[in-house]
Write a protein that holds these residues in place. Structure first.
Motif, PDB file in Angstrom:
ATOM      1  N   GLN A 145       0.646  -1.433   0.042  1.00  0.00           N
ATOM      2  CA  GLN A 145      -0.350   0.024   0.261  1.00  0.00           C
ATOM      3  C   GLN A 145       1.127   1.243  -0.311  1.00  0.00           C
ATOM      4  O   GLN A 145       1.758   1.058   1.418  1.00  0.00           O
ATOM      5  N   ARG A 146       0.509   1.956  -0.833  1.00  0.00           N
ATOM      6  CA  ARG A 146       1.350   3.863  -0.667  1.00  0.00           C
ATOM      7  C   ARG A 146       0.160   4.640  -0.095  1.00  0.00           C
ATOM      8  O   ARG A 146      -1.061   3.704  -0.960  1.00  0.00           O
ATOM      9  N   ARG A 147       0.686   5.492   0.119  1.00  0.00           N
ATOM     10  CA  ARG A 147      -0.513   7.032   0.704  1.00  0.00           C
ATOM     11  C   ARG A 147       0.051   7.961   0.792  1.00  0.00           C
ATOM     12  O   ARG A 147       1.188   7.788   0.636  1.00  0.00           O
ATOM     13  N   GLU A 148      -0.785   8.763   0.392  1.00  0.00           N
ATOM     14  CA  GLU A 148      -0.147  10.405   0.024  1.00  0.00           C
ATOM     15  C   GLU A 148      -1.018  11.395   0.908  1.00  0.00           C
ATOM     16  O   GLU A 148      -2.517  11.138   1.621  1.00  0.00           O
ATOM     17  N   LEU A 149      -0.497  12.082   1.653  1.00  0.00           N
ATOM     18  CA  LEU A 149      -1.214  12.919   3.120  1.00  0.00           C
ATOM     19  C   LEU A 149      -1.050  14.577   2.730  1.00  0.00           C
ATOM     20  O   LEU A 149       0.210  14.730   1.926  1.00  0.00           O
ATOM     21  N   ALA A 150      -1.519  14.998   2.627  1.00  0.00           N
ATOM     22  CA  ALA A 150      -1.987  16.553   3.094  1.00  0.00           C
ATOM     23  C   ALA A 150      -1.359  17.173   4.170  1.00  0.00           C
ATOM     24  O   ALA A 150      -2.579  16.450   5.114  1.00  0.00           O
ATOM     25  N   GLN A 167       9.805  -7.135   0.224  1.00  0.00           N
ATOM     26  CA  GLN A 167       9.011  -7.305   1.615  1.00  0.00           C
ATOM     27  C   GLN A 167       7.865  -5.805   1.413  1.00  0.00           C
ATOM     28  O   GLN A 167       7.062  -6.738   1.873  1.00  0.00           O
ATOM     29  N   ARG A 168       8.445  -5.211   1.206  1.00  0.00           N
ATOM     30  CA  ARG A 168       7.722  -4.333   1.551  1.00  0.00           C
ATOM     31  C   ARG A 168       6.190  -4.210   0.371  1.00  0.00           C
ATOM     32  O   ARG A 168       5.046  -3.151   0.995  1.00  0.00           O
TER      33      ARG A 168
END
Length: 314
Positions: free
Chosen positions: A116-121, A259-260
């Motif tokens: 999973q990748r996640r972007e945050l403001a 592994q990530r």
């Protein structure tokens, strides 16, 4: 089973207990905990101690319905872990256990699962991207923006030139004001790549002046030393697009990167850990990439379970 349980084992049991009674606990995590419990009699004894303490204090009910009820009633993981540790060990060990769980990312403000990748403001307009199996804590105040990369990798674009920021990892800290940079924490150190702006790096235990870096430079640092500074190689932010560029990289580091992007473990035997490989790899197809390794290196890949793959000598 030994007469007295090692406090470290008690810590691990408490951490597993809290993790599995989180609504986000996955089937993989339940399987990993079962393997940990079965690997040593002390592990099972410590697990039963955690269960007993939680029941005695009324935190979690006993019996087969325990996990289901925990999913319906969101348990505060911080409070539960501190309660278990305080009841199960002396206060100094309780604090160590709490910090240990934080180091795994279970209590972090923001975290991602494998793949999973996640972007945050962020509150100041800055932006943050988290890689798979990564976690970060934030603490902003009027004077400084403080972040802690708990594990994994993050790409940060820090704005607001009027207020400094500090990003800490296990190995030291990175300071600046406005910059765009990539941080990756590995077992042997933290890797920093500066894409825009200027930064200073101070290893945790160093007494030397901080190391200065500018855009187009990268460095690896551990708790004692930083350096040497090098020019950027390839695109350190390529992972945000699901791509890994590797130039003469070690196989064990490649396994850690994969592994990530897949659930469970990817282990690499010591006999082949130092093999080198280069190429461009699609991280969103981590398992096919892993299975292709025997075509380019003298290794074999064994899937011991759905969640455990081992890279072994051919």
């Amino acid at each position: 089973m030994s007469g007295t349980l090692d406090p470290r084992v008690i810590h691990q049991a408490a951490q597993w207990f809290v993790q599995l009674h989180s609504p986000e606990a996955s089937a993989r995590e339940h399987e990993e905990c079962a393997r940990w419990r079965a690997s040593h009699a002390d592990h099972e004894a410590a697990w039963q101690k955690a269960v007993h303490v939680s029941q005695r204090l009324g935190q979690v009910p006993a019996g087969p319905g325990m996990t289901a009820l925990a999913r319906r009633q969101r348990i505060d993981r911080r409070d539960l872990l501190k309660t278990l540790m305080l009841a199960g060990a002396a206060l100094p060990f309780a604090w160590a256990g709490y910090r240990g769980a934080s180091a795994q990312g279970w209590l972090a403000d923001y975290r991602t699962a494998a793949g999973q990748r996640r972007e945050l403001a962020l509150a100041d307009g800055s932006r943050l991207q988290l890689d798979g199996a990564s976690a970060i804590d934030l603490a902003y105040d009027a004077d400084c923006r403080r972040l802690q990369l708990v594990r994994g990798q993050a790409l940060l674009q820090m704005l607001d030139e009027t207020r400094p920021f500090v990003v800490r990892t296990e190995h030291g800290c990175v300071r600046g004001q406005a910059a765009r940079f990539n941080l990756r924490e590995d077992a042997d150190g933290t890797r920093l790549a500066v894409l825009e702006g200027r930064l200073e790096v101070r290893p945790r235990d160093s007494t030397q002046p901080p190391l200065q870096l500018q855009a187009g430079q990268q460095v690896r640092f551990d708790a004692r030393l930083a350096g040497p500074v090098q020019a950027l190689q390839e695109a350190p932010d390529a992972w945000t697009r699901g791509v890994l560029h590797l130039r003469d990289g070690r196989l064990d580091e490649f396994a850690a990167a994969l592994q990530r992007y897949r659930p469970g473990f990817v282990t690499c035997a010591a006999e082949v850990a130092g093999l080198r490989l280069s190429g461009t790899f699609q991280l969103d197809n981590a398992t096919p990439v892993l299975d292709s390794l025997p075509r380019i290196l003298p290794v074999r890949v064994v899937h011991r379970t759905r969640y455990w793959a081992a890279i072994l000598p051919a």
